[in-house]
Scaffold this active site. Structure first.
Site, mmCIF file in Angstrom:
data_model
loop_
_atom_site.group_PDB
_atom_site.id
_atom_site.type_symbol
_atom_site.label_atom_id
_atom_site.label_comp_id
_atom_site.label_asym_id
_atom_site.label_seq_id
_atom_site.Cartn_x
_atom_site.Cartn_y
_atom_site.Cartn_z
ATOM 1 N N SER A 1 0.744 -1.296 -0.035
ATOM 2 C CA SER A 1 0.012 -0.025 0.026
ATOM 3 C C SER A 1 0.956 1.338 -0.101
ATOM 4 C CB SER A 1 -0.962 0.033 1.153
ATOM 5 O OG SER A 1 -0.099 0.141 2.330
ATOM 6 N N LYS B 1 0.367 4.583 6.776
ATOM 7 C CA LYS B 1 -0.240 5.523 6.164
ATOM 8 C C LYS B 1 0.288 6.957 6.095
ATOM 9 C CE LYS B 1 -3.123 2.731 4.093
ATOM 10 N NZ LYS B 1 -2.228 1.333 4.761
#
Length: 225
Positions: free
Chosen positions: A146, A184
Protein backbone atom coordinates in the site's frame (compact mmCIF):
# COMPACT_ATOMS: atom_id res chain seq x y z
CA UNK A 1 15.01 7.90 -1.58
CA UNK A 2 13.85 9.05 -5.00
CA UNK A 3 12.77 6.51 -7.55
CA UNK A 4 14.39 6.61 -10.97
CA UNK A 5 11.36 8.33 -12.51
CA UNK A 6 11.10 10.86 -9.67
CA UNK A 7 14.76 11.75 -10.11
CA UNK A 8 14.38 12.04 -13.88
CA UNK A 9 11.38 14.33 -13.52
CA UNK A 10 13.08 16.53 -10.94
CA UNK A 11 16.13 17.02 -13.16
CA UNK A 12 13.94 17.69 -16.21
CA UNK A 13 11.93 20.35 -14.35
CA UNK A 14 15.15 21.97 -13.11
CA UNK A 15 16.67 22.00 -16.61
CA UNK A 16 13.54 23.50 -18.19
CA UNK A 17 13.27 26.23 -15.58
CA UNK A 18 16.95 27.09 -16.07
CA UNK A 19 16.53 27.17 -19.86
CA UNK A 20 13.09 28.80 -20.28
CA UNK A 21 12.49 30.51 -16.94
CA UNK A 22 9.25 28.57 -16.53
CA UNK A 23 8.42 25.03 -15.43
CA UNK A 24 7.34 22.53 -18.11
CA UNK A 25 3.72 21.60 -18.70
CA UNK A 26 2.36 18.23 -17.64
CA UNK A 27 2.26 17.20 -21.32
CA UNK A 28 5.93 18.10 -21.71
CA UNK A 29 6.79 16.15 -18.56
CA UNK A 30 4.78 13.16 -19.79
CA UNK A 31 6.59 13.14 -23.13
CA UNK A 32 10.02 13.66 -21.57
CA UNK A 33 9.58 10.66 -19.26
CA UNK A 34 7.84 8.47 -21.83
CA UNK A 35 4.69 8.10 -19.72
CA UNK A 36 1.33 7.15 -21.17
CA UNK A 37 -0.82 9.58 -19.19
CA UNK A 38 -0.66 12.79 -17.21
CA UNK A 39 -1.94 10.97 -14.14
CA UNK A 40 1.47 9.32 -13.84
CA UNK A 41 3.11 12.75 -13.96
CA UNK A 42 0.71 14.01 -11.29
CA UNK A 43 1.72 11.18 -8.93
CA UNK A 44 5.40 11.93 -9.47
CA UNK A 45 4.90 15.66 -8.87
CA UNK A 46 2.95 14.94 -5.67
CA UNK A 47 5.74 12.65 -4.45
CA UNK A 48 8.41 15.29 -5.14
CA UNK A 49 6.34 17.93 -3.37
CA UNK A 50 5.79 15.71 -0.32
CA UNK A 51 9.54 15.09 -0.09
CA UNK A 52 10.33 18.79 -0.22
CA UNK A 53 12.04 18.88 -3.63
CA UNK A 54 9.54 21.13 -5.37
CA UNK A 55 6.93 23.71 -4.41
CA UNK A 56 3.65 24.25 -6.24
CA UNK A 57 1.73 27.51 -6.35
CA UNK A 58 -2.05 27.06 -6.49
CA UNK A 59 -4.20 28.60 -9.23
CA UNK A 60 -1.22 29.30 -11.46
CA UNK A 61 -0.29 27.47 -14.64
CA UNK A 62 3.22 25.99 -14.84
CA UNK A 63 3.77 27.10 -11.25
CA UNK A 64 6.51 24.74 -10.05
CA UNK A 65 9.63 25.82 -8.22
CA UNK A 66 12.68 23.71 -7.37
CA UNK A 67 13.22 23.72 -3.60
CA UNK A 68 16.35 21.58 -3.67
CA UNK A 69 18.08 18.84 -5.65
CA UNK A 70 19.12 15.43 -4.29
CA UNK A 71 22.61 14.90 -2.98
CA UNK A 72 24.84 12.24 -4.47
CA UNK A 73 23.80 8.81 -3.32
CA UNK A 74 25.88 6.99 -0.72
CA UNK A 75 25.61 3.34 0.24
CA UNK A 76 27.09 1.16 2.91
CA UNK A 77 27.27 -2.60 3.26
CA UNK A 78 23.84 -2.90 4.86
CA UNK A 79 21.89 -0.71 2.42
CA UNK A 80 20.67 1.63 5.15
CA UNK A 81 18.33 4.38 4.07
CA UNK A 82 18.55 7.13 6.69
CA UNK A 83 15.93 9.48 8.08
CA UNK A 84 16.40 11.94 5.22
CA UNK A 85 15.42 9.21 2.73
CA UNK A 86 11.81 10.26 3.03
CA UNK A 87 12.74 13.77 2.02
CA UNK A 88 14.17 12.27 -1.12
CA UNK A 89 17.86 11.46 -0.83
CA UNK A 90 20.34 9.20 0.87
CA UNK A 91 22.73 11.14 3.02
CA UNK A 92 26.46 10.52 3.04
CA UNK A 93 27.58 8.21 5.79
CA UNK A 94 29.83 9.53 8.53
CA UNK A 95 31.75 7.81 11.37
CA UNK A 96 28.76 7.89 13.72
CA UNK A 97 26.98 5.47 11.36
CA UNK A 98 29.29 2.70 12.56
CA UNK A 99 27.66 2.94 16.02
CA UNK A 100 24.66 0.62 16.13
CA UNK A 101 21.51 0.87 18.26
CA UNK A 102 19.28 -2.13 18.97
CA UNK A 103 15.61 -1.26 18.50
CA UNK A 104 12.69 -3.54 19.35
CA UNK A 105 11.26 -5.16 16.23
CA UNK A 106 7.52 -5.38 16.78
CA UNK A 107 6.77 -7.66 13.83
CA UNK A 108 4.76 -7.23 10.64
CA UNK A 109 2.30 -4.34 10.59
CA UNK A 110 -0.97 -5.61 9.15
CA UNK A 111 -4.62 -4.57 9.23
CA UNK A 112 -6.51 -5.70 12.30
CA UNK A 113 -3.45 -5.96 14.53
CA UNK A 114 -2.87 -3.47 17.36
CA UNK A 115 0.71 -2.30 17.84
CA UNK A 116 0.70 -3.67 21.39
CA UNK A 117 -0.03 -7.15 20.06
CA UNK A 118 3.03 -6.98 17.82
CA UNK A 119 5.50 -6.48 20.66
CA UNK A 120 8.13 -9.22 20.87
CA UNK A 121 10.76 -8.49 23.52
CA UNK A 122 13.12 -11.06 21.98
CA UNK A 123 13.27 -9.48 18.51
CA UNK A 124 15.46 -6.46 17.75
CA UNK A 125 17.05 -4.78 14.75
CA UNK A 126 20.36 -2.89 14.68
CA UNK A 127 20.30 0.61 13.14
CA UNK A 128 22.94 3.34 12.89
CA UNK A 129 23.01 5.76 15.80
CA UNK A 130 22.71 8.69 13.39
CA UNK A 131 19.37 7.42 12.08
CA UNK A 132 17.53 8.06 15.31
CA UNK A 133 17.07 11.24 17.33
CA UNK A 134 15.50 11.92 20.71
CA UNK A 135 12.63 9.95 22.18
CA UNK A 136 11.69 6.30 21.89
CA UNK A 137 11.86 4.32 18.67
CA UNK A 138 10.85 0.93 17.36
CA UNK A 139 10.96 -1.01 14.11
CA UNK A 140 8.19 -2.67 12.09
CA UNK A 141 8.32 -5.05 9.16
CA UNK A 142 6.03 -3.99 6.31
CA UNK A 143 3.41 -6.37 4.96
CA UNK A 144 1.80 -5.48 1.64
CA UNK A 145 2.20 -2.90 -1.11
CA UNK A 146 0.00 0.00 0.00
CA UNK A 147 3.00 2.38 0.33
CA UNK A 148 5.09 1.39 -2.71
CA UNK A 149 4.92 4.83 -4.34
CA UNK A 150 6.62 6.23 -1.24
CA UNK A 151 9.44 3.74 -1.75
CA UNK A 152 8.22 1.39 1.02
CA UNK A 153 8.09 -2.21 -0.16
CA UNK A 154 6.70 -5.46 1.20
CA UNK A 155 9.30 -6.91 3.58
CA UNK A 156 11.02 -3.57 4.32
CA UNK A 157 11.75 -2.65 7.93
CA UNK A 158 10.69 0.87 8.88
CA UNK A 159 12.04 2.86 11.82
CA UNK A 160 9.34 4.65 13.80
CA UNK A 161 9.75 7.48 16.33
CA UNK A 162 7.02 7.31 18.95
CA UNK A 163 4.77 10.39 18.99
CA UNK A 164 1.12 11.31 19.42
CA UNK A 165 0.84 14.00 16.74
CA UNK A 166 2.12 14.52 13.20
CA UNK A 167 2.23 17.19 10.53
CA UNK A 168 0.10 17.01 7.41
CA UNK A 169 1.75 14.70 4.88
CA UNK A 170 3.83 12.74 7.38
CA UNK A 171 3.94 8.95 7.10
CA UNK A 172 2.67 7.59 10.39
CA UNK A 173 1.66 4.47 12.22
CA UNK A 174 -2.03 5.13 12.92
CA UNK A 175 -4.23 3.11 15.26
CA UNK A 176 -7.88 2.98 14.13
CA UNK A 177 -10.64 2.23 16.63
CA UNK A 178 -7.98 1.11 19.15
CA UNK A 179 -7.47 -2.14 17.25
CA UNK A 180 -6.22 -1.73 13.69
CA UNK A 181 -2.67 -0.49 13.07
CA UNK A 182 -1.66 0.78 9.64
CA UNK A 183 1.18 2.73 8.02
CA UNK A 184 -0.27 5.59 5.96
CA UNK A 185 0.11 9.25 5.00
CA UNK A 186 -1.55 11.52 7.59
CA UNK A 187 -3.98 14.04 6.06
CA UNK A 188 -6.13 16.07 8.49
CA UNK A 189 -8.84 17.85 6.47
CA UNK A 190 -12.08 19.66 7.32
CA UNK A 191 -12.32 18.30 10.83
CA UNK A 192 -11.65 14.72 9.77
CA UNK A 193 -8.62 12.46 9.42
CA UNK A 194 -7.76 10.96 6.06
CA UNK A 195 -5.28 8.07 5.95
CA UNK A 196 -3.85 7.98 2.46
CA UNK A 197 -2.05 5.07 0.83
CA UNK A 198 0.86 5.59 -1.56
CA UNK A 199 -0.65 3.23 -4.11
CA UNK A 200 -3.60 4.12 -6.36
CA UNK A 201 -5.03 0.63 -5.89
CA UNK A 202 -5.96 1.53 -2.31
CA UNK A 203 -8.61 4.21 -1.62
CA UNK A 204 -8.04 6.82 1.08
CA UNK A 205 -9.66 6.07 4.45
CA UNK A 206 -11.73 8.84 6.07
CA UNK A 207 -12.38 8.91 9.84
CA UNK A 208 -13.71 11.03 12.67
CA UNK A 209 -10.71 12.36 14.64
CA UNK A 210 -11.57 10.46 17.80
CA UNK A 211 -11.30 7.15 15.95
CA UNK A 212 -7.63 7.56 14.97
CA UNK A 213 -4.50 7.88 17.10
CA UNK A 214 -0.96 8.53 15.94
CA UNK A 215 1.40 5.90 17.35
CA UNK A 216 4.58 7.18 15.71
CA UNK A 217 6.08 8.77 12.60
CA UNK A 218 8.37 7.27 10.00
CA UNK A 219 12.00 8.43 10.20
CA UNK A 220 13.89 5.75 8.31
CA UNK A 221 13.89 2.47 6.45
CA UNK A 222 16.11 -0.61 6.28
CA UNK A 223 16.05 -2.87 3.23
CA UNK A 224 17.68 -6.25 2.71
CA UNK A 225 18.61 -7.28 -0.84
Amino acid sequence: MLTKKQNQLLLFISQQISKDGVSPSFDEMKDALGLKSKSGVHRLVMALEERGFIRRFPNRARALEIARLPEAEAYDDRNWIGRSAFRGFRRRLDPVDTVQNELPLYGRIAAGTPIEALRDPDSTVAVPQSMIGGGRHYALEIAGDSMVNAGIMDGDTVIIQECEAAENGAIVVALVDSEEATLKIWRPADGRIVLEAANDAYPAQDYEPDRVQVQGRLIGLVRAY
